[in-house]
Write a protein that holds these residues in place. Structure first.
Motif, PDB file in Angstrom:
ATOM      1  N   ASP A   2      -2.566  45.122   8.060  1.00 16.81           N
ATOM      2  CA  ASP A   2      -3.062  44.036   8.922  1.00 16.81           C
ATOM      3  C   ASP A   2      -3.369  42.766   8.126  1.00 16.81           C
ATOM      4  O   ASP A   2      -4.386  42.105   8.353  1.00 16.81           O
ATOM      5  CB  ASP A   2      -4.319  44.479   9.674  1.00 16.81           C
ATOM      6  CG  ASP A   2      -4.058  45.667  10.583  1.00 16.81           C
ATOM      7  OD1 ASP A   2      -2.926  45.782  11.071  1.00 16.81           O
ATOM      8  OD2 ASP A   2      -4.970  46.476  10.797  1.00 16.81           O
ATOM      9  N   VAL A   3      -2.480  42.423   7.202  1.00 17.19           N
ATOM     10  CA  VAL A   3      -2.671  41.191   6.425  1.00 17.19           C
ATOM     11  C   VAL A   3      -2.311  39.994   7.296  1.00 17.19           C
ATOM     12  O   VAL A   3      -1.217  39.931   7.862  1.00 17.19           O
ATOM     13  CB  VAL A   3      -1.803  41.195   5.150  1.00 17.19           C
ATOM     14  CG1 VAL A   3      -1.989  39.896   4.378  1.00 17.19           C
ATOM     15  CG2 VAL A   3      -2.163  42.390   4.274  1.00 17.19           C
ATOM     16  N   ARG A   4      -3.240  39.052   7.410  1.00 14.62           N
ATOM     17  CA  ARG A   4      -3.005  37.852   8.227  1.00 14.62           C
ATOM     18  C   ARG A   4      -3.431  36.621   7.439  1.00 14.62           C
ATOM     19  O   ARG A   4      -4.589  36.518   7.014  1.00 14.62           O
ATOM     20  CB  ARG A   4      -3.798  37.919   9.537  1.00 14.62           C
ATOM     21  CG  ARG A   4      -3.418  39.077  10.448  1.00 14.62           C
ATOM     22  CD  ARG A   4      -4.308  39.097  11.681  1.00 14.62           C
ATOM     23  NE  ARG A   4      -4.155  37.894  12.473  1.00 14.62           N
ATOM     24  CZ  ARG A   4      -4.989  37.547  13.453  1.00 14.62           C
ATOM     25  NH1 ARG A   4      -6.044  38.277  13.704  1.00 14.62           N
ATOM     26  NH2 ARG A   4      -4.763  36.449  14.153  1.00 14.62           N
ATOM     27  N   PHE A   5      -2.493  35.691   7.244  1.00 16.31           N
ATOM     28  CA  PHE A   5      -2.800  34.411   6.619  1.00 16.31           C
ATOM     29  C   PHE A   5      -3.017  33.402   7.735  1.00 16.31           C
ATOM     30  O   PHE A   5      -2.096  33.078   8.487  1.00 16.31           O
ATOM     31  CB  PHE A   5      -1.673  33.982   5.683  1.00 16.31           C
ATOM     32  CG  PHE A   5      -1.481  34.913   4.517  1.00 16.31           C
ATOM     33  CD1 PHE A   5      -2.346  34.890   3.442  1.00 16.31           C
ATOM     34  CD2 PHE A   5      -0.440  35.827   4.499  1.00 16.31           C
ATOM     35  CE1 PHE A   5      -2.190  35.755   2.374  1.00 16.31           C
ATOM     36  CE2 PHE A   5      -0.266  36.695   3.441  1.00 16.31           C
ATOM     37  CZ  PHE A   5      -1.145  36.662   2.369  1.00 16.31           C
ATOM     38  N   THR A   6      -4.233  32.912   7.857  1.00 15.24           N
ATOM     39  CA  THR A   6      -4.604  32.094   9.015  1.00 15.24           C
ATOM     40  C   THR A   6      -4.829  30.619   8.690  1.00 15.24           C
ATOM     41  O   THR A   6      -5.101  29.839   9.601  1.00 15.24           O
ATOM     42  CB  THR A   6      -5.890  32.654   9.643  1.00 15.24           C
ATOM     43  OG1 THR A   6      -6.933  32.677   8.658  1.00 15.24           O
ATOM     44  CG2 THR A   6      -5.660  34.080  10.150  1.00 15.24           C
ATOM     45  N   GLY A   7      -4.740  30.256   7.420  1.00 17.36           N
ATOM     46  CA  GLY A   7      -4.938  28.863   7.054  1.00 17.36           C
ATOM     47  C   GLY A   7      -4.377  28.569   5.681  1.00 17.36           C
ATOM     48  O   GLY A   7      -4.227  29.491   4.861  1.00 17.36           O
ATOM     49  N   PRO A   8      -4.061  27.316   5.385  1.00 18.36           N
ATOM     50  CA  PRO A   8      -3.494  26.965   4.079  1.00 18.36           C
ATOM     51  C   PRO A   8      -4.556  26.946   2.990  1.00 18.36           C
ATOM     52  O   PRO A   8      -5.741  26.699   3.251  1.00 18.36           O
ATOM     53  CB  PRO A   8      -2.931  25.562   4.316  1.00 18.36           C
ATOM     54  CG  PRO A   8      -3.814  24.987   5.380  1.00 18.36           C
ATOM     55  CD  PRO A   8      -4.178  26.134   6.272  1.00 18.36           C
ATOM     56  N   VAL A   9      -4.131  27.218   1.775  1.00 21.85           N
ATOM     57  CA  VAL A   9      -4.994  27.118   0.600  1.00 21.85           C
ATOM     58  C   VAL A   9      -4.330  26.153  -0.376  1.00 21.85           C
ATOM     59  O   VAL A   9      -3.134  26.271  -0.652  1.00 21.85           O
ATOM     60  CB  VAL A   9      -5.204  28.486  -0.064  1.00 21.85           C
ATOM     61  CG1 VAL A   9      -6.057  28.340  -1.326  1.00 21.85           C
ATOM     62  CG2 VAL A   9      -5.861  29.457   0.907  1.00 21.85           C
ATOM     63  N   LYS A  10      -5.109  25.203  -0.908  1.00 23.34           N
ATOM     64  CA  LYS A  10      -4.572  24.179  -1.799  1.00 23.34           C
ATOM     65  C   LYS A  10      -5.415  24.109  -3.075  1.00 23.34           C
ATOM     66  O   LYS A  10      -6.573  24.534  -3.085  1.00 23.34           O
ATOM     67  CB  LYS A  10      -4.555  22.815  -1.104  1.00 23.34           C
ATOM     68  CG  LYS A  10      -3.646  22.752   0.120  1.00 23.34           C
ATOM     69  CD  LYS A  10      -3.603  21.353   0.696  1.00 23.34           C
ATOM     70  CE  LYS A  10      -2.638  21.277   1.873  1.00 23.34           C
ATOM     71  NZ  LYS A  10      -2.539  19.911   2.434  1.00 23.34           N
TER      72      LYS A  10
END
Length: 306
Positions: free
Chosen positions: A222-230
């Protein structure tokens, strides 16, 4: 099933397949009718597969509790009035609200178990007074592990005489600043593997705390990337032990951006975000060696040399 409180014990059982609920769980009216706001709020923090498992387990538990109460879905008690929450160690807790609370002059304990696509729940109403209260919940019971439990587990009421006697929650926390060297994609975006490395460190810390061993990470689900990382972002990552068996530890993980760089406002401009931004969630399963699980002790130098 017995529903007479004067007999001492009332038992309700429910078994279903998760696939039966898949379509219904996509309909807002069904969610509002069946689940309490607290249950829905927790479900929205989970991945699709874990969400289905969680809501199906709660649905089965509500059915079992309704049988203990001697009623049905449309017979005076709405299922959303039966809220199944959990203690810090993951045990399910029944909290009755509104009409449901008036129909149960006794404590109710519930146990939930999963096996592949099958979910089962057992509820027991005890007419004697029980002091197992968590918040406004009435009783607690251990929830069987979804990975290894082949049958419905026995229900055991956990008595808690004082809040400070509760089993402490096992958690881990990290805060890191993402550097320029982590930029991997166009637009100075950081790849998701950077966040998963943080998650790996959290899982390792938790198994060290619980077992005195780093363990072996078996899988992420259940890996979910929900926003950008900079680059320049400050990331807070948290892990919480939610389930354990003899060899496995299951950890829920999440990462938030709490401070962020704003190069458009200046070369060194940055700000604290008004609200942490969720960037990733996952569930990890790690395995610990059986001979050392729960028994490892740290030897001092004198003992080791002897």
């Amino acid at each position: 099933m017995s529903t007479a409180a004067d007999r001492g014990v009332a038992v309700g059982v429910d078994v279903l397949e998760r696939s039966e609920l898949r379509r219904l769980l996509e309909r807002p009216w069904f969610l509002r009718f069946v689940f309490a706001p607290e249950e829905l709020a927790h479900a929205e923090t989970l991945g699709a597969r874990r969400r289905l498992e969680f809501l199906a387990g709660r649905f089965a538990a509500k059915e079992a509790v309704l049988k203990v109460l001697g009623t049905g879905f449309l017979q005076g008690v709405a299922p959303r009035e039966i809220c199944v929450q959990h203690t810090p160690n993951g045990a399910p807790v029944v909290r009755l609200q509104e009409r449901a609370s008036r129909r149960a002059p006794f404590a109710i304990s519930v146990s939930i178990t999963h096996k592949r696509d099958v979910v089962a729940a057992v509820a027991i109403g005890l007419s004697s007074s029980i002091d197992a209260v968590v918040g406004k919940g009435r009783t607690t019971a251990k929830e069987s592990d979804a990975v290894s439990s082949p049958t419905i587990g026995s229900t055991a009421v956990i008595q808690q005489n004082a809040p400070d006697e509760q089993t402490p929650e096992t958690t881990a926390f990290l805060r890191v600043r993402i550097g320029q060297e982590d930029a991997h994609y166009g637009g100075h975006l950081v790849d998701g593997a950077r966040i998963l490395r943080l998650f790996g460190d959290l899982v390792t810390e938790i198994t060290i705390r619980t077992d005195g061993d780093e363990g072996l990470l078996a899988q992420y689900t259940d890996v979910r990337f929900t926003g950008p990382v900079k680059p320049g972002d400050y990331i807070e990552a948290r892990g919480r032990l939610v389930r354990q068996t003899r060899l496995r530890r299951v950890v829920e993980l999440e990462a938030h951006t709490v401070l962020s760089a704003f190069p458009e406002a200046g070369d060194s401009a940055a700000a604290v975000l008004d609200a942490p931004q969720l960037v990733c969630t996952a569930t990890a399963t790690t395995v610990v060696p059986y001979p050392r699980s729960k028994t490892t002790t740290v030897l001092d130098r004198t003992t080791e040399e002897s």
